[in-house]
Design a protein around this motif. Structure first.
Motif, short mmCIF file in Angstrom:
data_model
loop_
_atom_site.label_atom_id
_atom_site.label_comp_id
_atom_site.label_asym_id
_atom_site.label_seq_id
_atom_site.Cartn_x
_atom_site.Cartn_y
_atom_site.Cartn_z
N GLY A 1 0.81 -1.22 0.00
CA GLY A 1 0.00 0.00 0.00
C GLY A 1 0.84 1.26 0.00
N PRO A 2 1.82 1.42 0.90
CA PRO A 2 2.64 2.64 0.87
C PRO A 2 3.44 2.80 -0.41
N LEU B 1 2.48 1.79 -3.42
CA LEU B 1 1.52 2.25 -4.42
C LEU B 1 1.20 3.73 -4.22
N TRP B 2 1.06 4.14 -2.95
CA TRP B 2 0.83 5.58 -2.65
C TRP B 2 2.01 6.43 -3.10
N LEU B 3 3.23 5.96 -2.90
CA LEU B 3 4.42 6.71 -3.32
C LEU B 3 4.48 6.81 -4.83
N GLN B 4 4.10 5.73 -5.52
CA GLN B 4 4.11 5.75 -6.98
C GLN B 4 3.10 6.75 -7.53
N ASN B 5 1.91 6.81 -6.92
CA ASN B 5 0.90 7.79 -7.36
C ASN B 5 1.38 9.22 -7.11
N CYS B 6 2.06 9.45 -5.97
CA CYS B 6 2.58 10.80 -5.69
C CYS B 6 3.60 11.23 -6.72
N LYS C 1 1.67 12.01 -10.04
CA LYS C 1 0.92 13.27 -9.95
C LYS C 1 1.86 14.47 -9.98
N PRO D 1 1.70 11.79 4.52
CA PRO D 1 0.92 10.55 4.71
C PRO D 1 -0.36 10.83 5.47
N THR E 1 -2.77 8.29 6.01
CA THR E 1 -3.26 7.08 6.66
C THR E 1 -2.21 6.59 7.65
N ASN F 1 0.59 4.54 5.97
CA ASN F 1 1.62 5.34 5.32
C ASN F 1 2.52 6.04 6.33
#
Length: 1176
Positions: free
Chosen positions: A957-958, A960-965, A968, A986, A988, A991
């Motif tokens: 999950g973290p 995937l969040w880093l990849q989206n950041c 963007k 972060p 959540t 994260n």
């Protein structure tokens, strides 16, 4: 019944002064006492116990609101009955006899109500009744002492027997002495023939001696005051009375209370005290409920200490938090005792409770220190280290002794204070003996005087002085080009939004503030205030228009300076301000506390007690030495011994009231029972009579209390006025000083006094002596002319030449690693670092202070052996073979160095390398560009491996969040021309935990993200220098599909396949650069094979390469990848015609690879690998 039994003090608030209300108060109290006697019945408490037991049997689900109310009312009824005071007129009973309160307690015990109280105190489901239970318990033990309960039902100890025998012996001696004195007072003659005598030396009302008409054996006790009326002492000067309500109850009551204490300590104490403490901290209790907590702490800890001490039974209250809580309450009670003078006695009682609790904590720590258990002794050592380290815990006794007031605090309080101080000093002395250097906390209060209170009003100035002031201000503003520093623009507030003053008046005050700044020649401050006021009051252009020019601002400031503005008249100072109270009040608002550490010296700490204000309470308690316990007298004697003997300040006790006490002690018939006090009194008197032979004024000094300076003068001799205050100068020394001053007066010496001092013949002179003598001789007007210059450059204004020099130096060194350091080394006019930074900001050369920080140098290329120390230009001067070998080795070590190297810095270094090598041929330039591609490829492989490892740890999950950041941020930076650092916030919990994981932080560093620079930053940031293609490449390296494909190819193809995959995972631009590098490597390999006469068709395939590698372990790993690339290039060269078509198609498909998302063409890259395999 709850309402009928409410305490009378709670109804009336206090004992009424009005006779009518006082009568009502006494009547209500008598009714309550009758109620209490009626409740002393087992039947009544049996009904209450049975009802309460049935209610407690109900679960919380079955209990209704009425049931909870009934439980509370039963507890309050028992509390009210126990609270009723005893009637002193009715209960004139001796100890060991049952009083009304004892009978109520016995009825409570026989009905089993005490067991219900213990259940409510220990049950987790009944925590809401904790305060009611604590009140009931405190009222049950109201008349008891822990010592009496501990000894209940046990034989007397040897110590008790010895103490009783000493008391009995002292009483017997006093009785015999009184009998003997009565015998001597009986005259030999009949009383009718006593006779008349004249007492010589004692004058009567007239000039004649007193005529004595009584028995001659009693004339020594004659005084004029014997027939005088006793003068009434005002109420505010009367001594505070002790509340001696302790008595020994009946034996059966004491035994049952003792069993109750044992059960309570075993099962209830820790849990109940924890709940009460939490309620007190959260302020969920009523006012003054902390007194029940303080009483319970001191009572039950004292009982535990006397009855087979066990530290685990009182562990809840044996902590540093308990010390802090009590110390805070002691301070609060003392402040309230000073402010609330009407209730000073009540606050004094609460303060006494807190002191008893503090004393019991120290006694328990001392008991733990003597335990046989090593762990308990270590715990005691930890507690002692903390309380001796903190300044508040050490200074509390000095403060309480100094502020003792016998009119508000009873003698029992003073007794406990003296004994607690003695215990603390004894523990501290033992603690210091086992240590050489003991570091403790030291706090120092610094007071800053506010600039606004220095002058109440601005004096009228002459036009000449105003013109001179304006000239200086104008030059300063023109020198700064009307530019202000950030500190001036941010900190200026022209008005107070919370003030009740109207905005119109505040506008006038802002104008006056501008004028005051100009009169004090503070040009930048005045200009900043003017601009801030213009933003607040733009209407009417009172402070200038919004688009005003600098010259117009200068003219406006000049008008404000010469204007006659209305000023508010300052308030007349109060009479007490003459003593400086008002100034102290202003300083208190600006005081700051500086905390530091210092080495502790026990003797220096004892010196804090060598003051008359502290010795006086000890002597006040010494007056009642015959009524004090032996331990109390020992505490008094030990403290006076520390002052008189250890500090050698026995002269501090040379006071007439002290000698009066000593005379009473030495003439006491029972003086043999106070041997310690008698010995000390003789020592002090012996020292005084020895001093009398040296100082004939010692008898006069007996009339006054003395401080440390007076004690030194009495013992060492008095200093005459004017002696040793101003050193005398001879004529030769004055002439020498005059010649030196006239000789060096016109020189360029920065400090003439410091220059003259070493030239004087008398080396004992200091700066102050020389300055005072120069003023006395008239060579200088005042001491202000010879002030010591302040440290620093003293340069404030910048000239135009200096600004131009600063700009040139900044342009010269702006690309260096240490811009500010190079500027400070080269600049002509030396200035501080802060002034140079402010000037660079005001000139607009930099926009942020962080741009001037020293950059950390990083190595661009590192080889496996000794190439780690080489910088960016390490590629110059190399042969191509050395460069390629270093390149191959650099790929092998890139995984280790990527942890410390940011992606944005590597891209900067690659750009600088390309710029440096523009003068070289096209061949070397392409090689350097390909170096960057290979390094980036190796770094992406390391990132993928790190991401794969984190996914195995459960951090998908973290990641995937880093990849989206990253994606963007790349999109935003393509839309906006200007890019700013983007924080990773972060949102959540998952994260947040990942951002604190060290492995995840290493991954962020490999991606080129920046950690928080200082304490003002909390989040990691994506640097502004990372381009959108680089961000997308970083995001692509985090993709799970890419990780899987890479892993599959590595397993299936071995080293050759993994090398091919890493080369083909780049975009089109990377492939084109790698083709150029392959061509170069192929040419080198052919030359190498031709020189060794190797077979041209000996190029192995992927599987053969693996076998060959395993058969030749002596080949270095640093050249392994290069050999794989060479083999691949040979195959590509041999099959050039077959492989040209797919490569061309793939290249044309990725014409604009810089604008494409690198996370998308995974299938295309996989297709390229398959095509190459087919070609082989």
């Amino acid at each position: 019944m709850v309402n009928l039994t409410q305490p009378a003090m709670l109804c009336f608030g206090k004992v009424p002064d009005d006779p009518v209300f006082r009568h009502h108060f006494l009547e209500v109290t008598s009714h309550l006492q009758a109620y209490k006697e009626a409740f002393a019945s087992e039947k009544v408490f049996g009904v209450l116990s049975e009802t309460l037991y049935n209610l407690l049997q109900l679960d919380w689900e079955q209990r209704e609101e009425e049931d909870n109310l009934l439980i509370e009312r039963i507890l309050m009824l028992v509390r009210n009955v126990l609270h009723v005071p005893a009637d002193p007129n009715e209960e004139k009973k001796v100890d060991d006899d049952a009083s009304v309160h004892d009978r109520v307690l016995w009825a409570l015990h026989m009905s089993g109500f005490d067991d219900l109280v213990k259940f409510l105190a220990s049950a987790q489901s009944e925590q809401q009744w904790s305060m009611h239970i604590l009140e009931i318990i405190s009222l049950m033990f109201r008349d008891q002492t822990p010592e009496a309960l501990v000894s209940a039902g046990q034989a007397r100890s040897s110590e008790e027997k010895q103490r009783d025998s000493l008391e009995l012996e002292a009483l017997r001696q006093r009785e015999q002495a009184a009998k003997k004195s009565r015998t001597f007072q009986r005259g030999s003659r009949h009383s009718r023939f006593g006779g008349s005598y004249v007492i010589e030396g004692l004058k009567s009302i007239g000039d004649k001696d007193v005529i004595y008409h009584q028995k001659i054996n009693d004339f020594k006790n004659y005084t004029h005051d014997s027939v005088k009326a006793v003068r009434r002492v005002p109420k505010r000067y009367r001594l505070a009375k002790d509340s001696n309500d302790k008595r020994r109850s009946a034996l059966n009551v004491r035994l049952f209370l003792r069993e109750f204490c044992l059960d309570f300590l075993e099962n209830c104490y820790n849990s109940l005290m924890y709940l009460v403490k939490e309620n007190l901290i959260r302020e969920q209790t009523q006012q003054h409920d902390e007194t029940y907590y303080l009483w319970a702490l001191s009572f039950f800890m004292a009982f535990n200490r006397g009855n087979d001490f066990r530290a685990d039974l009182v562990s809840e209250t044996m902590s540093i938090r308990a010390f802090h809580f009590i110390e805070k309450n002691v301070t609060n009670y003392y402040e309230m005792m000073l402010t609330d003078r009407k209730e000073a006695v009540s606050w004094s009682r609460r303060m006494h409770l807190a002191l008893k609790a503090y004393q019991e904590l120290l006694l328990t720590v001392n008991e733990m220190d003597q335990s046989r258990d090593e762990s308990i002794r270590q715990s005691a050592n930890v507690v002692k280290s903390n309380i001796f380290y903190m300044m508040e815990y050490r200074e509390i006794f000095v403060t309480l002794l100094r502020k003792f007031d016998e009119t508000k605090q009873p003698q029992s309080y003073l007794k406990d204070l003296v004994e607690t101080t003695h215990l603390f000093l004894r523990m501290l002395e033992r603690f210091c003996k086992g240590r050489r250097n003991l570091m403790v906390q030291k706090k120092r209060v610094k007071r800053k005087k506010s600039k606004g209170v220095k002058k109440a009003s601005v004096l009228e100035q002459s036009p000449e002085a105003l013109s001179e002031t304006w000239k200086i201000v104008e030059e300063e503003l023109r020198a700064t080009e009307f530019k202000l520093s950030s500190s001036l623009t941010e900190n200026v507030v022209p008005f107070d939004a919370t003030s009740e003053t109207p905005l119109e008046e505040q506008r006038t005050e802002a104008m006056v503030r501008v004028q005051d700044a100009l009169l004090h020649r503070l040009g930048p401050e005045a200009l900043g205030l003017l601009r801030a006021a213009r933003e607040v009051w733009p209407e009417g252009d009172v402070f200038g228009s919004l688009d005003v020019e600098p010259e117009e601002e200068l003219e406006l400031l000049k008008q404000i300076l010469h204007a006659n503005l209305p000023r508010s008249s300052p308030a007349e100072p109060a009479p007490e301000d003459e003593d400086g109270d008002g100034a102290e009040f202003e300083e208190e608002e600006l005081e700051t506390i500086h905390v530091s550490e210092a080495e502790f010296n026990f003797l220096d700490f004892i010196k804090r007690f060598a003051q008359p204000t502290i010795v006086r309470p000890y002597l006040h308690l010494l007056k009642t030495y015959s009524k004090n316990t032996p331990h109390t007298n020992h505490c008094i004697a030990r403290m006076l011994h520390r002052v008189a003997v250890d500090l050698k300040m026995d002269a501090l006790l040379f006071q007439l009231s002290v000698f009066h006490i000593f005379n009473k002690l030495l003439s006491d018939p029972a003086a043999s029972a106070f041997t310690e006090l008698v010995t000390f009194a003789k020592y002090v008197l012996r020292g005084f009579f020895k001093l009398v032979t040296q100082n004939d004024k010692a008898y006069i000094e007996l009339l006054f209390w003395k401080n440390v300076g007076a004690v030194r003068e009495i013992t060492e001799g008095y200093t005459k006025d004017g002696v040793d205050k101003k050193p005398s100068w001879t004529e030769e020394e004055e002439e020498e000083l005059r010649k030196l001053y006239e000789e060096h007066r016109d020189s360029d010496v920065p400090d003439i006094v410091e220059h003259i001092l070493p030239l004087l013949s008398n080396s004992n002179r200091n700066r102050r002596h020389v300055v005072v003598q120069l003023v006395h001789m008239g060579l200088v007007g005042s001491t202000k002319e010879l002030k010591k210059p302040k440290k620093g450059t003293g340069i404030v204004l910048w000239t135009e030449e200096q600004e131009e020099e600063l700009q040139m130096l900044f342009e010269e060194f702006k690309d260096s690693d240490d811009v500010l350091g190079n500027i400070m080394a080269k600049i002509t006019a030396k200035r501080s670092r802060a002034r140079i930074v402010d000037k660079l900001l005001s000139l607009g050369l930099v926009s942020d202070r962080r741009e001037l920080r020293k950059k950390r140098s990083r190595a661009a290329g590192t080889s496996g052996g000794g190439g780690k120390g080489k910088g960016k230009s390490s590629g110059r001067g190399m042969t191509e073979e050395e460069f390629l070998s270093q390149l191959a080795g650099g790929e092998e070590d890139d995984g280790e160095g990527s942890d410390r190297e940011d992606e944005d810095e590597s891209s900067e270094e690659s750009d600088e390398e390309e710029g440096e090598d523009q003068g070289q041929d096209q061949y070397n330039g392409s090689v350097l560009r390909n170096t960057v591609d290979i390094v980036t490829s190796a770094k992406r492989a390391d990132v993928s491996a790190a991401a794969r490892a984190l996914r195995q740890e459960g951090m998908s999950g973290p990641i995937l969040w880093l990849q989206n950041c990253l994606n963007k941020t790349a999109n935003y930076r393509e839309e906006d021309v200007m890019s700013q650092p983007v924080p990773l916030v972060p949102l959540t919990e998952e994260n947040e935990e990942a951002m604190e994981n060290r492995s995840f932080q290493k991954l962020l560093k490999r991606l080129g993200l920046r950690a928080p620079a200082d304490e003002q930053e909390s989040f990691w940031r994506i640097p502004a220098k990372i381009t959108p293609p680089q961000l997308r490449a970083a995001a692509a390296s985090l993709s799970p599909s890419e990780d899987h494909s890479d892993g599959a190819e590595e397993e299936g193809q071995g080293p050759s396949g993994s090398s091919e995959t890493r080369d083909q995972n780049q975009g089109k631009s990377s492939e084109q650069r790698s083709q150029a590098l392959r061509a170069l490597l192929l040419e080198r390999k052919r030359k190498h094979h031709s020189t060794e006469d190797a077979a041209p068709d000996s190029n192995p395939g992927p599987l053969e390469e693996q076998n060959g590698t395993s058969e030749k372990p002596q080949v270095k790993s640093s050249s392994k990848k290069r050999r794989v690339l060479d083999d691949d290039d040979d195959e590509d060269k041999e099959n050039e015609d077959d492989s040209a078509t797919p490569m061309t198609v793939d290249a044309s498909a990725e014409v604009d690879s810089d604008r494409e998302d690198l996370s998308a063409p995974l299938k295309r890259r996989r297709k390229m690998v398959i095509d190459d395999d087919d070609d082989e």
